[in-house]
Design a protein around this motif. Structure first.
Motif, PDB file in Angstrom:
ATOM      1  N   ILE A  95       0.834  -1.198   0.000  1.00 26.91           N
ATOM      2  CA  ILE A  95       0.000   0.000   0.000  1.00 26.91           C
ATOM      3  C   ILE A  95       0.870   1.249   0.000  1.00 26.91           C
ATOM      4  CG2 ILE A  95      -1.765   1.267   1.284  1.00 26.91           C
ATOM      5  CD1 ILE A  95      -2.767  -1.408   2.324  1.00 26.91           C
ATOM      6  N   THR A  96       1.917   1.262   0.857  1.00 26.49           N
ATOM      7  CA  THR A  96       2.930   2.319   0.843  1.00 26.49           C
ATOM      8  C   THR A  96       4.288   1.638   0.906  1.00 26.49           C
ATOM      9  OG1 THR A  96       3.148   2.598   3.249  1.00 26.49           O
ATOM     10  CG2 THR A  96       1.312   3.760   2.161  1.00 26.49           C
ATOM     11  N   ASP A  97       5.355   2.419   0.995  1.00 26.75           N
ATOM     12  CA  ASP A  97       6.685   1.837   1.119  1.00 26.75           C
ATOM     13  C   ASP A  97       6.909   1.195   2.490  1.00 26.75           C
ATOM     14  OD1 ASP A  97       7.359   2.560  -1.430  1.00 26.75           O
ATOM     15  OD2 ASP A  97       8.324   4.448  -0.855  1.00 26.75           O
ATOM     16  N   ARG A  98       6.002   1.453   3.448  1.00 30.62           N
ATOM     17  CA  ARG A  98       6.150   0.918   4.792  1.00 30.62           C
ATOM     18  C   ARG A  98       5.009  -0.012   5.205  1.00 30.62           C
ATOM     19  NH1 ARG A  98       9.652   3.474   8.281  1.00 30.62           N
ATOM     20  NH2 ARG A  98      10.843   5.194   7.381  1.00 30.62           N
ATOM     21  N   TRP A  99       3.962  -0.075   4.431  1.00 33.99           N
ATOM     22  CA  TRP A  99       2.759  -0.798   4.858  1.00 33.99           C
ATOM     23  C   TRP A  99       2.295  -1.708   3.734  1.00 33.99           C
ATOM     24  CZ3 TRP A  99      -2.733   1.677   4.919  1.00 33.99           C
ATOM     25  CH2 TRP A  99      -3.652   0.756   5.451  1.00 33.99           C
ATOM     26  N   TRP A 100       2.092  -2.977   4.046  1.00 33.27           N
ATOM     27  CA  TRP A 100       1.573  -3.901   3.048  1.00 33.27           C
ATOM     28  C   TRP A 100       0.592  -4.876   3.699  1.00 33.27           C
ATOM     29  CZ3 TRP A 100       6.541  -4.015   4.864  1.00 33.27           C
ATOM     30  CH2 TRP A 100       6.989  -5.189   5.489  1.00 33.27           C
ATOM     31  N   VAL A 101      -0.229  -5.496   2.858  1.00 35.32           N
ATOM     32  CA  VAL A 101      -1.241  -6.447   3.323  1.00 35.32           C
ATOM     33  C   VAL A 101      -1.076  -7.744   2.543  1.00 35.32           C
ATOM     34  CG1 VAL A 101      -2.890  -4.707   4.078  1.00 35.32           C
ATOM     35  CG2 VAL A 101      -2.934  -5.496   1.698  1.00 35.32           C
ATOM     36  N   GLU A 102      -1.505  -8.867   3.167  1.00 36.47           N
ATOM     37  CA  GLU A 102      -1.368 -10.188   2.550  1.00 36.47           C
ATOM     38  C   GLU A 102      -2.596 -11.031   2.851  1.00 36.47           C
ATOM     39  OE1 GLU A 102       2.516 -12.060   3.112  1.00 36.47           O
ATOM     40  OE2 GLU A 102       3.195 -10.248   4.117  1.00 36.47           O
ATOM     41  N   ALA A 103      -2.918 -11.939   1.945  1.00 38.22           N
ATOM     42  CA  ALA A 103      -4.010 -12.895   2.139  1.00 38.22           C
ATOM     43  C   ALA A 103      -3.504 -14.277   1.737  1.00 38.22           C
ATOM     44  CB  ALA A 103      -5.222 -12.504   1.298  1.00 38.22           C
ATOM     45  N   TYR A 104      -3.948 -15.289   2.499  1.00 37.21           N
ATOM     46  CA  TYR A 104      -3.490 -16.662   2.278  1.00 37.21           C
ATOM     47  C   TYR A 104      -4.684 -17.619   2.312  1.00 37.21           C
ATOM     48  CZ  TYR A 104       1.144 -14.878   3.608  1.00 37.21           C
ATOM     49  OH  TYR A 104       2.307 -14.164   3.681  1.00 37.21           O
ATOM     50  N   ALA A 105      -4.544 -18.716   1.585  1.00 41.13           N
ATOM     51  CA  ALA A 105      -5.481 -19.830   1.669  1.00 41.13           C
ATOM     52  C   ALA A 105      -4.659 -21.095   1.894  1.00 41.13           C
ATOM     53  CB  ALA A 105      -6.307 -19.952   0.392  1.00 41.13           C
ATOM     54  N   ASP A 106      -4.948 -21.794   2.997  1.00 44.83           N
ATOM     55  CA  ASP A 106      -4.208 -23.006   3.361  1.00 44.83           C
ATOM     56  C   ASP A 106      -5.012 -24.252   2.980  1.00 44.83           C
ATOM     57  OD1 ASP A 106      -2.124 -21.556   4.516  1.00 44.83           O
ATOM     58  OD2 ASP A 106      -3.097 -21.499   6.474  1.00 44.83           O
ATOM     59  N   THR A 115      -5.263 -41.658   1.691  1.00 43.90           N
ATOM     60  CA  THR A 115      -6.206 -40.536   1.732  1.00 43.90           C
ATOM     61  C   THR A 115      -5.512 -39.312   1.160  1.00 43.90           C
ATOM     62  OG1 THR A 115      -5.481 -40.034   3.979  1.00 43.90           O
ATOM     63  CG2 THR A 115      -7.424 -41.450   3.731  1.00 43.90           C
ATOM     64  N   GLY A 116      -5.777 -38.999  -0.098  1.00 48.12           N
ATOM     65  CA  GLY A 116      -5.029 -37.944  -0.758  1.00 48.12           C
ATOM     66  C   GLY A 116      -5.853 -36.782  -1.247  1.00 48.12           C
ATOM     67  N   GLN A 117      -6.961 -36.483  -0.608  1.00 47.50           N
ATOM     68  CA  GLN A 117      -7.827 -35.401  -1.065  1.00 47.50           C
ATOM     69  C   GLN A 117      -7.315 -34.054  -0.570  1.00 47.50           C
ATOM     70  OE1 GLN A 117     -11.906 -35.832   0.028  1.00 47.50           O
ATOM     71  NE2 GLN A 117     -12.572 -33.995  -1.068  1.00 47.50           N
ATOM     72  N   LEU A 118      -7.162 -33.082  -1.491  1.00 44.92           N
ATOM     73  CA  LEU A 118      -6.733 -31.728  -1.157  1.00 44.92           C
ATOM     74  C   LEU A 118      -7.931 -30.945  -0.634  1.00 44.92           C
ATOM     75  CD1 LEU A 118      -4.246 -29.810  -1.325  1.00 44.92           C
ATOM     76  CD2 LEU A 118      -5.163 -29.047  -3.530  1.00 44.92           C
ATOM     77  N   THR A 119      -7.805 -30.365   0.572  1.00 42.88           N
ATOM     78  CA  THR A 119      -8.944 -29.729   1.230  1.00 42.88           C
ATOM     79  C   THR A 119      -8.556 -28.360   1.767  1.00 42.88           C
ATOM     80  OG1 THR A 119      -9.753 -31.901   1.921  1.00 42.88           O
ATOM     81  CG2 THR A 119     -10.686 -29.986   3.035  1.00 42.88           C
ATOM     82  N   LEU A 120      -9.391 -27.360   1.507  1.00 37.49           N
ATOM     83  CA  LEU A 120      -9.193 -26.031   2.083  1.00 37.49           C
ATOM     84  C   LEU A 120      -9.533 -26.082   3.569  1.00 37.49           C
ATOM     85  CD1 LEU A 120      -8.688 -22.937   1.729  1.00 37.49           C
ATOM     86  CD2 LEU A 120     -11.149 -22.735   1.268  1.00 37.49           C
ATOM     87  N   VAL A 121      -8.602 -25.617   4.431  1.00 40.53           N
ATOM     88  CA  VAL A 121      -8.828 -25.693   5.879  1.00 40.53           C
ATOM     89  C   VAL A 121      -8.835 -24.328   6.566  1.00 40.53           C
ATOM     90  CG1 VAL A 121      -7.868 -28.020   6.076  1.00 40.53           C
ATOM     91  CG2 VAL A 121      -6.366 -26.032   6.348  1.00 40.53           C
ATOM     92  N   ARG A 122      -8.265 -23.281   5.920  1.00 35.38           N
ATOM     93  CA  ARG A 122      -8.114 -22.027   6.644  1.00 35.38           C
ATOM     94  C   ARG A 122      -7.838 -20.866   5.686  1.00 35.38           C
ATOM     95  NH1 ARG A 122      -3.595 -23.154   8.687  1.00 35.38           N
ATOM     96  NH2 ARG A 122      -4.263 -24.262  10.560  1.00 35.38           N
ATOM     97  N   HIS A 123      -8.338 -19.669   6.053  1.00 35.56           N
ATOM     98  CA  HIS A 123      -7.927 -18.408   5.434  1.00 35.56           C
ATOM     99  C   HIS A 123      -7.101 -17.630   6.447  1.00 35.56           C
ATOM    100  CE1 HIS A 123     -10.865 -18.991   2.194  1.00 35.56           C
ATOM    101  NE2 HIS A 123     -11.741 -19.312   3.137  1.00 35.56           N
TER     102      HIS A 123
END
Length: 271
Positions: A95-106, A115-123
Motif C-alpha cells: 500500500i505504501t513503502d512501509r505498509w503492506w497487506v497479505e491474504a493466504y489460503a491453506d 487418503t489424498g484429497q486436497l482440502t481447504l482448511v483455513r484463510h
C-alpha cells in the motif's frame, strides 16, 4: 512430468557455479541431517522481514510444508499429520513503502493410508507496518498482525497473532528476530508466546544460506517444562532469480511434543 523435468533441468543448468554448488550442498546437508532426526514442531516456516514490498508492488506465492515424520496426531482438522502436505496460496500488495497487506489460503493433503484429497482448511489475513528503518547495527522494526479464520467444520475458534519483526545486517551477515504472541478466541484460551529467528550469510546477492529456529513456550505466566514446549532448528537456503525467489529449508526438533522433521519450500513472484 516430462515437461516439468525439462524445465527444471534447464533452470539448474542456467545457474552460476556458486548457485549450483549451493543447491547441491543444501540437498546433501538435508539428507545428512535426516539420518539423525530429533523431534520438532512446525506450522508455517518463514522468518518475516520488515522489508517485503514497496508501494504498488504485488507478490504471489506458493508454499509447501511437508511433515515428514511426527508423533503429533492431527493437523488443522482431523487429518493425520504424519506425511501431511500443506499447500498455501499467497497474494500480497504494498500500500505504501512501509505498509503492506497479505491474504493466504491453506490447503491440506493427507497422504497416509491412501487418503489424498486436497482440502481447504483455513484463510489468513495479515498486515505489516514498518516504523523503524535499519541504521548501521540498529535493526529495522515492523509490527505484524495476522487473523486466522478456519473452516467451521474443522475449528470454530478464530485466532489472532502479533509479531515484532526485527532485522539487522552488517555486510554479508543478517539476523532476523520475530517474537510472537498468539491467542485463540475461546473462553479457556490464554496468550501464548513464541519466536521465529534466522541467522544468515549471503554467499552472493542471489544466494543466502542460514540457520532458522521456531518455537512456542506456551501460555504466558504458566510455561510448561521444556520437554512439553515446541522448539526446532534447521538449515535454510534462498535463491533469487530476478523477481523470483525460492526459499528451502528443514526443521528438526528439540522436544518430544513436536514434529520429528518438516520440510519447507516457498516460491514467490514479484510484479
Amino acid at each position: 512430468k516430462f515437461l516439468l523435468y525439462c524445465a527444471c533441468s534447464s533452470a539448474i543448468r542456467s545457474l552460476s557455479r556458486v548457485t549450483r554448488n549451493s543447491l547441491i550442498g543444501m540437498v546433501l546437508c538435508l539428507l545428512g541431517l535426516a539420518l539423525a532426526v530429533q523431534p520438532a514442531e512446525a506450522n508455517h516456516l518463514k522468518v518475516r522481514t520488515p522489508y517485503a514490498l514497496d508501494k504498488g508492488e504485488l507478490e504471489a506465492g506458493y508454499w509447501l510444508d511437508a511433515f515428514l515424520n511426527t508423533p503429533v496426531t492431527t493437523s488443522a482438522g482431523s487429518f493425520p499429520r504424519q506425511h501431511l502436505l500443506r499447500h498455501t496460496a499467497e497474494l500480497a500488495y504494498g500500500i505504501t513503502d512501509r505498509w503492506w497487506v497479505e491474504a493466504y489460503a491453506d490447503f491440506e493433503n493427507p497422504t497416509q493410508a491412501g487418503t489424498g484429497q486436497l482440502t481447504l482448511v483455513r484463510h489468513r489475513y495479515e498486515t505489516v507496518y514498518r516504523f523503524l528503518d535499519r541504521q548501521g547495527f540498529w535493526p529495522a522494526a515492523a509490527l505484524y498482525l495476522e487473523y486466522k479464520v478456519p473452516l467451521r467444520r474443522f475449528d470454530h475458534n478464530d485466532e489472532v497473532e502479533w509479531k515484532l519483526l526485527l532485522e539487522s545486517r552488517i555486510k554479508d551477515f543478517m539476523i532476523r528476530l520475530n517474537p510472537v504472541w498468539e491467542r485463540e478466541f475461546n473462553d479457556a484460551s490464554r496468550v501464548r508466546f513464541g519466536y521465529e529467528n534466522g541467522w544468515y550469510w549471503f554467499a552472493r546477492p542471489s544466494v543466502r544460506w542460514g540457520v532458522e529456529g521456531f518455537g512456542n513456550f506456551g501460555p504466558i505466566g504458566s510455561f510448561p517444562t521444556t520437554n512439553f514446549q515446541r522448539h526446532s532448528w534447521g538449515p535454510a537456503v534462498k535463491f533469487k532469480f530476478g523477481k523470483v525467489g525460492w526459499d528451502l529449508g528443514m526443521q528438526f526438533g528439540w522436544t518430544d511434543r513436536s514434529d520429528y522433521a518438516a520440510f519447507k519450500s516457498i516460491l514467490d513472484f514479484e510484479f
